[in-house]
Design a protein around this motif. Structure first.
Motif, PDB file in Angstrom:
ATOM      1  N   GLN A 150      17.666   1.541  -0.240  1.00  0.00           N
ATOM      2  CA  GLN A 150      16.728   0.478   0.111  1.00  0.00           C
ATOM      3  C   GLN A 150      15.403   1.052   0.647  1.00  0.00           C
ATOM      4  O   GLN A 150      14.341   0.489   0.408  1.00  0.00           O
ATOM      5  CB  GLN A 150      17.363  -0.468   1.135  1.00  0.00           C
ATOM      6  N   TYR A 151      15.492   2.145   1.367  1.00  0.00           N
ATOM      7  CA  TYR A 151      14.257   2.820   1.796  1.00  0.00           C
ATOM      8  C   TYR A 151      13.479   3.287   0.575  1.00  0.00           C
ATOM      9  O   TYR A 151      12.264   3.098   0.481  1.00  0.00           O
ATOM     10  CB  TYR A 151      14.579   4.021   2.708  1.00  0.00           C
ATOM     11  N   ARG A 152      14.184   3.881  -0.389  1.00  0.00           N
ATOM     12  CA  ARG A 152      13.520   4.421  -1.585  1.00  0.00           C
ATOM     13  C   ARG A 152      12.913   3.305  -2.429  1.00  0.00           C
ATOM     14  O   ARG A 152      11.847   3.459  -3.009  1.00  0.00           O
ATOM     15  CB  ARG A 152      14.523   5.247  -2.401  1.00  0.00           C
ATOM     16  N   GLU A 153      13.602   2.161  -2.494  1.00  0.00           N
ATOM     17  CA  GLU A 153      13.040   1.031  -3.239  1.00  0.00           C
ATOM     18  C   GLU A 153      11.783   0.514  -2.535  1.00  0.00           C
ATOM     19  O   GLU A 153      10.814   0.121  -3.176  1.00  0.00           O
ATOM     20  CB  GLU A 153      14.078  -0.097  -3.376  1.00  0.00           C
ATOM     21  N   ASP A 154      11.830   0.519  -1.200  1.00  0.00           N
ATOM     22  CA  ASP A 154      10.643   0.041  -0.477  1.00  0.00           C
ATOM     23  C   ASP A 154       9.463   1.008  -0.622  1.00  0.00           C
ATOM     24  O   ASP A 154       8.317   0.569  -0.689  1.00  0.00           O
ATOM     25  CB  ASP A 154      10.984  -0.228   0.992  1.00  0.00           C
ATOM     26  N   TYR A 155       9.717   2.306  -0.684  1.00  0.00           N
ATOM     27  CA  TYR A 155       8.593   3.233  -0.948  1.00  0.00           C
ATOM     28  C   TYR A 155       7.955   2.868  -2.291  1.00  0.00           C
ATOM     29  O   TYR A 155       6.727   2.784  -2.417  1.00  0.00           O
ATOM     30  CB  TYR A 155       9.036   4.702  -1.030  1.00  0.00           C
ATOM     31  N   ALA A 156       8.808   2.656  -3.306  1.00  0.00           N
ATOM     32  CA  ALA A 156       8.289   2.354  -4.648  1.00  0.00           C
ATOM     33  C   ALA A 156       7.549   1.018  -4.656  1.00  0.00           C
ATOM     34  O   ALA A 156       6.450   0.899  -5.211  1.00  0.00           O
ATOM     35  CB  ALA A 156       9.429   2.349  -5.659  1.00  0.00           C
ATOM     36  N   ARG A 157       8.131   0.012  -4.008  1.00  0.00           N
ATOM     37  CA  ARG A 157       7.506  -1.319  -3.966  1.00  0.00           C
ATOM     38  C   ARG A 157       6.141  -1.262  -3.289  1.00  0.00           C
ATOM     39  O   ARG A 157       5.143  -1.758  -3.812  1.00  0.00           O
ATOM     40  CB  ARG A 157       8.428  -2.300  -3.212  1.00  0.00           C
ATOM     41  N   VAL A 158       6.100  -0.604  -2.119  1.00  0.00           N
ATOM     42  CA  VAL A 158       4.855  -0.595  -1.349  1.00  0.00           C
ATOM     43  C   VAL A 158       3.799   0.291  -2.022  1.00  0.00           C
ATOM     44  O   VAL A 158       2.617  -0.050  -2.043  1.00  0.00           O
ATOM     45  CB  VAL A 158       5.131  -0.166   0.111  1.00  0.00           C
ATOM     46  N   LEU A 159       4.218   1.409  -2.589  1.00  0.00           N
ATOM     47  CA  LEU A 159       3.236   2.253  -3.298  1.00  0.00           C
ATOM     48  C   LEU A 159       2.666   1.508  -4.507  1.00  0.00           C
ATOM     49  O   LEU A 159       1.482   1.668  -4.842  1.00  0.00           O
ATOM     50  CB  LEU A 159       3.881   3.575  -3.739  1.00  0.00           C
ATOM     51  N   THR A 160       3.489   0.688  -5.134  1.00  0.00           N
ATOM     52  CA  THR A 160       3.011  -0.098  -6.273  1.00  0.00           C
ATOM     53  C   THR A 160       2.050  -1.180  -5.785  1.00  0.00           C
ATOM     54  O   THR A 160       0.947  -1.336  -6.307  1.00  0.00           O
ATOM     55  CB  THR A 160       4.201  -0.730  -7.030  1.00  0.00           C
ATOM     56  N   GLU A 161       2.452  -1.914  -4.730  1.00  0.00           N
ATOM     57  CA  GLU A 161       1.600  -2.990  -4.191  1.00  0.00           C
ATOM     58  C   GLU A 161       0.247  -2.470  -3.707  1.00  0.00           C
ATOM     59  O   GLU A 161      -0.752  -3.161  -3.798  1.00  0.00           O
ATOM     60  CB  GLU A 161       2.310  -3.682  -3.012  1.00  0.00           C
ATOM     61  N   THR A 162       0.241  -1.267  -3.139  1.00  0.00           N
ATOM     62  CA  THR A 162      -1.014  -0.725  -2.612  1.00  0.00           C
ATOM     63  C   THR A 162      -1.796   0.032  -3.682  1.00  0.00           C
ATOM     64  O   THR A 162      -2.869   0.573  -3.392  1.00  0.00           O
ATOM     65  CB  THR A 162      -0.746   0.225  -1.421  1.00  0.00           C
ATOM     66  N   GLY A 163      -1.271   0.115  -4.902  1.00  0.00           N
ATOM     67  CA  GLY A 163      -1.964   0.828  -5.982  1.00  0.00           C
ATOM     68  C   GLY A 163      -1.966   2.340  -5.793  1.00  0.00           C
ATOM     69  O   GLY A 163      -2.773   3.040  -6.392  1.00  0.00           O
ATOM     70  N   LEU A 164      -1.062   2.841  -4.956  1.00  0.00           N
ATOM     71  CA  LEU A 164      -1.061   4.288  -4.655  1.00  0.00           C
ATOM     72  C   LEU A 164       0.051   5.046  -5.384  1.00  0.00           C
ATOM     73  O   LEU A 164       0.241   6.233  -5.168  1.00  0.00           O
ATOM     74  CB  LEU A 164      -0.910   4.496  -3.138  1.00  0.00           C
TER      75      LEU A 164
END
Ligand SMILES: CC1=C(CCC(=O)O)c2cc3nc(cc4[nH]c(cc5[nH]c(cc1n2)c(C)c5CCC(=O)O)c(CCC(=O)O)c4C)C(CCC(=O)O)=C3C
Ligand SMILES: [Fe+2]
Length: 411
Positions: A150-164
């Motif tokens: 779940q931590y790893r999914e959140d890294y991916a989700r947030v990096l995608t949302e922030t365009g990073l």
């Protein structure tokens, strides 16, 4: 050419290891990380935060506020304040002090999955400062959806949302359930707890009257089955339960042998260790859904009751610090259950900011910086040292379905 099926978060993994079809297990190549990301769960800091926090925790699951209010009562009881953010602030400061004392120039950024400061802020700060290679320390030691994927999914989700997602590379330290830095505070707690049980209970027969209850967060059985990589041949409770059983055994054995080294306990030489059991706590979800058992309270009420037990040590083996599950489910509920049965009880310490834990986390970061070979990595059970790069399908949540995750081998 790089094999693009091997990605951390959209970027090829280190070329040296990209040849292996399943990707690297241990990244034994030095990596010049720019910064450490301390990734926390997050918790509310006042009554008004409680429901918005719980909406974040249950995001995407459409749970009505009335149901969230039922969960909220633990937080309400403590003024709406979870201790977890203060604990992560203290851990961040302790990591910074440890890094400085070793002359290591690596900044520590802190971001939470479910409350301020959010992962968004940490990733944005990293980008602003030009830190493009991050190594994450998530505040969770074992393998499961909730404690790893779940931590790893959140890294991916947030990096995608922030365009990073194409700018920032994020890797993670291995799950550290059997690293000596994480295990040491539990050994100390159990050793000292056994000594106190003996001192405070006249004529206690340790072998038959003292019980050591290693407690961890229950998870749905379907998550347990999918915890860790399936090719390792764990049973239907997966890596999650196997890791806890292995660490519990090591903690008890080591604590017992250290106790016997103390002159006042030398007379216990040749007697049996206390009995121990892995028990679960903090179950949620509908009663129809199977979760790992036995619950710590049920175990005392149904298995220990009526037997010879006089004293119990409650060891929060699944937890890195004294957060809400420890303060409520152990220090209030399980302690009350033990009291009702007439047992003496003591809840032993979590790692918190114990110097062994803090320096162990820095060692785990340096493993990745230095590309330390697997054979040189400290681990206290036969299950470890755990993987740097999560295996395909590792710790998936079959209930929620597939979501992309960073810091692992795709998918
Ligand atoms: C394995 C595990 C850890 C790892 C141990 C570790 O990381 O140390 C952990 C940590 C934490 N869990 C926490 C809080 C919550 N967990 C919830 C829900 C759930 N946790 C689960 C498992 C775990 N959770 C599961 C399977 C669910 C059901 C959701 C689903 O079905 O997928 C809910 C929602 C309400 C509810 O469902 O009860 C809350 C509020 C906090 C913060 C505490 C504080 O504020 O101090 C922390 C550190
Ligand atoms: Fe949880």
């Amino acid at each position: 050419m790089t094999d693009t099926s091997l990605i951390t978060n959209g970027q090829p993994v280190l070329a040296a290891t990209a040849a292996a079809a399943s990707g690297p297990e241990h990244v034994e190549v030095p990596t010049a990380y720019d910064a450490i990301l301390l990734a926390g769960f997050g918790g509310p800091e006042g009554q008004d935060d409680v429901i918005p926090f719980l909406r974040n925790v249950t995001r995407g699951r459409g749970i009505p506020d009335e149901r969230l209010e039922e969960v909220a009562h633990h937080y309400r009881h403590f003024g709406g304040v979870s201790p977890i953010n203060a604990q992560n602030r203290a851990l961040k400061a302790a990591l910074e002090a440890e890094l400085a004392s070793r002359g290591i120039d690596m900044p520590v950024l802190w971001g939470n999955r479910n409350w301020e400061p959010y992962l968004e802020e940490a990733f944005t700060e990293a980008a602003d400062k030009g830190y493009n290679k991050l190594v994450a320390i998530a505040t969770s030691a074992y393998s499961s959806f909730s404690s790893c994927r779940q931590y790893r999914e959140d890294y991916a989700r947030v990096l995608t949302e922030t365009g990073l997602i194409d700018t920032i590379q994020i890797d993670k330290i291995r799950q550290f359930f059997d690293h000596p830095g994480f295990v040491r505070p539990f050994i100390d707690g159990v050793r000292d707890g056994m000594a106190r049980a003996i001192a405070e209970n006249d004529g206690l027969d340790v072998a038959t009257e003292l019980q050591v209850l290693f407690s961890t967060h229950s998870i749905p059985s379907s998550d347990a089955a999918r915890s860790g990589p399936d090719f390792r041949g764990f049973d239907e409770h997966g890596a999650y339960e196997a890791q806890h059983l292995a660490v519990g055994q090591v903690v008890l054995d080591q604590a017992w042998s250290e106790l016997l080294e103390q002159p006042e306990h030398a007379h216990l030489q040749g007697t049996s260790k206390p009995a121990w059991k892995l028990v679960y706590q903090s179950r949620s979800g509908p009663p129809t859904q199977p979760w790992l058992e036995p619950d710590i309270n049920d175990y005392m009420n149904e298995e220990l009751k009526g037997g010879p037990t006089r004293a119990v040590l409650i060891v929060p083996l699944g937890f890195v610090s004294d957060h809400m599950e420890v303060m409520w489910d152990l220090d209030e509920e399980a302690t009350e259950t033990a009291g009702e049965l007439g047992y003496w009880s003591l809840r032993t310490q979590t790692p918190g900011i114990d110097p062994a834990y803090v320096s162990g986390l820095v060692d785990l970061v340096l493993e990745r910086v230095n590309g330390t070979p697997k054979a040189e990595r400290p681990h206290m059970t036969d299950i470890g040292p755990w993987y740097d790069v999560c295996r395909p399908g590792c710790c998936e949540n079959v209930r929620a379905g597939f979501k992309p995750a960073a810091a692992g081998v795709a998918p």
